[in-house]
Design an enzyme around this catalytic site. Sequence first.
Site, PDB file in Angstrom:
ATOM      1  N   ASP A   1      31.725  50.618  -3.204  1.00 40.23           N
ATOM      2  CA  ASP A   1      30.801  49.558  -2.795  1.00 40.23           C
ATOM      3  C   ASP A   1      29.516  49.648  -3.617  1.00 40.23           C
ATOM      4  O   ASP A   1      28.825  50.666  -3.575  1.00 40.23           O
ATOM      5  CB  ASP A   1      30.487  49.708  -1.301  1.00 40.23           C
ATOM      6  CG  ASP A   1      29.501  48.669  -0.788  1.00 40.23           C
ATOM      7  OD1 ASP A   1      29.211  47.701  -1.518  1.00 40.23           O
ATOM      8  OD2 ASP A   1      29.019  48.831   0.337  1.00 40.23           O
TER       9      ASP A   1
ATOM     10  N   LYS B   1      33.749  48.034   1.973  1.00 36.27           N
ATOM     11  CA  LYS B   1      32.524  47.301   1.666  1.00 36.27           C
ATOM     12  C   LYS B   1      31.469  47.580   2.739  1.00 36.27           C
ATOM     13  O   LYS B   1      31.798  47.926   3.871  1.00 36.27           O
ATOM     14  CB  LYS B   1      32.797  45.792   1.619  1.00 36.27           C
ATOM     15  CG  LYS B   1      33.728  45.377   0.497  1.00 36.27           C
ATOM     16  CD  LYS B   1      33.052  45.530  -0.843  1.00 36.27           C
ATOM     17  CE  LYS B   1      33.930  45.021  -1.968  1.00 36.27           C
ATOM     18  NZ  LYS B   1      33.483  45.456  -3.253  1.00 36.27           N
ATOM     19  N   CYS B   2      30.216  47.384   2.363  1.00 36.56           N
ATOM     20  CA  CYS B   2      29.080  47.527   3.254  1.00 36.56           C
ATOM     21  C   CYS B   2      29.339  46.739   4.537  1.00 36.56           C
ATOM     22  O   CYS B   2      29.831  45.613   4.461  1.00 36.56           O
ATOM     23  CB  CYS B   2      27.832  46.997   2.534  1.00 36.56           C
ATOM     24  SG  CYS B   2      26.333  47.097   3.504  1.00 36.56           S
ATOM     25  N   PRO B   3      29.077  47.303   5.694  1.00 40.95           N
ATOM     26  CA  PRO B   3      28.381  48.565   5.980  1.00 40.95           C
ATOM     27  C   PRO B   3      29.311  49.732   6.269  1.00 40.95           C
ATOM     28  O   PRO B   3      28.862  50.773   6.728  1.00 40.95           O
ATOM     29  CB  PRO B   3      27.574  48.203   7.246  1.00 40.95           C
ATOM     30  CG  PRO B   3      28.522  47.317   8.007  1.00 40.95           C
ATOM     31  CD  PRO B   3      29.244  46.507   6.925  1.00 40.95           C
TER      32      PRO B   3
ATOM     33  N   ASP C   1      22.359  51.989   0.166  1.00 45.74           N
ATOM     34  CA  ASP C   1      22.580  52.283   1.587  1.00 45.74           C
ATOM     35  C   ASP C   1      22.641  53.770   1.914  1.00 45.74           C
ATOM     36  O   ASP C   1      22.096  54.203   2.924  1.00 45.74           O
ATOM     37  CB  ASP C   1      23.878  51.623   2.071  1.00 45.74           C
ATOM     38  CG  ASP C   1      23.816  50.108   2.033  1.00 45.74           C
ATOM     39  OD1 ASP C   1      22.688  49.569   1.979  1.00 45.74           O
ATOM     40  OD2 ASP C   1      24.880  49.465   2.060  1.00 45.74           O
TER      41      ASP C   1
END
Length: 74
Positions: free
Chosen positions: A39, A12-14, A45
């Site tokens: 994600d 998952k982010c980041p 991103d």
Amino acid sequence: MNPVLYDLRGLKCPFPVIKTRKKLAAMASGTLIRVDTTDPLAVIDMPHFCNEDGHELVETEKTETGHRFLIRKG
């Protein structure tokens, strides 16, 4: 030249951006890397990361479980 395959599915982010940045740092300029992610925020991103760090986002592809990005190191 075949791209380096980098499987970041499940992160998952980041983390997809952080790990891609670290991986690219160890690669030669012009090298291609294909990053697989699940994600949903990666679609925002990754292009932003490439723009900020001077890499070329060659291709973005929607996959069954997420997205795949082809990046050329700047």
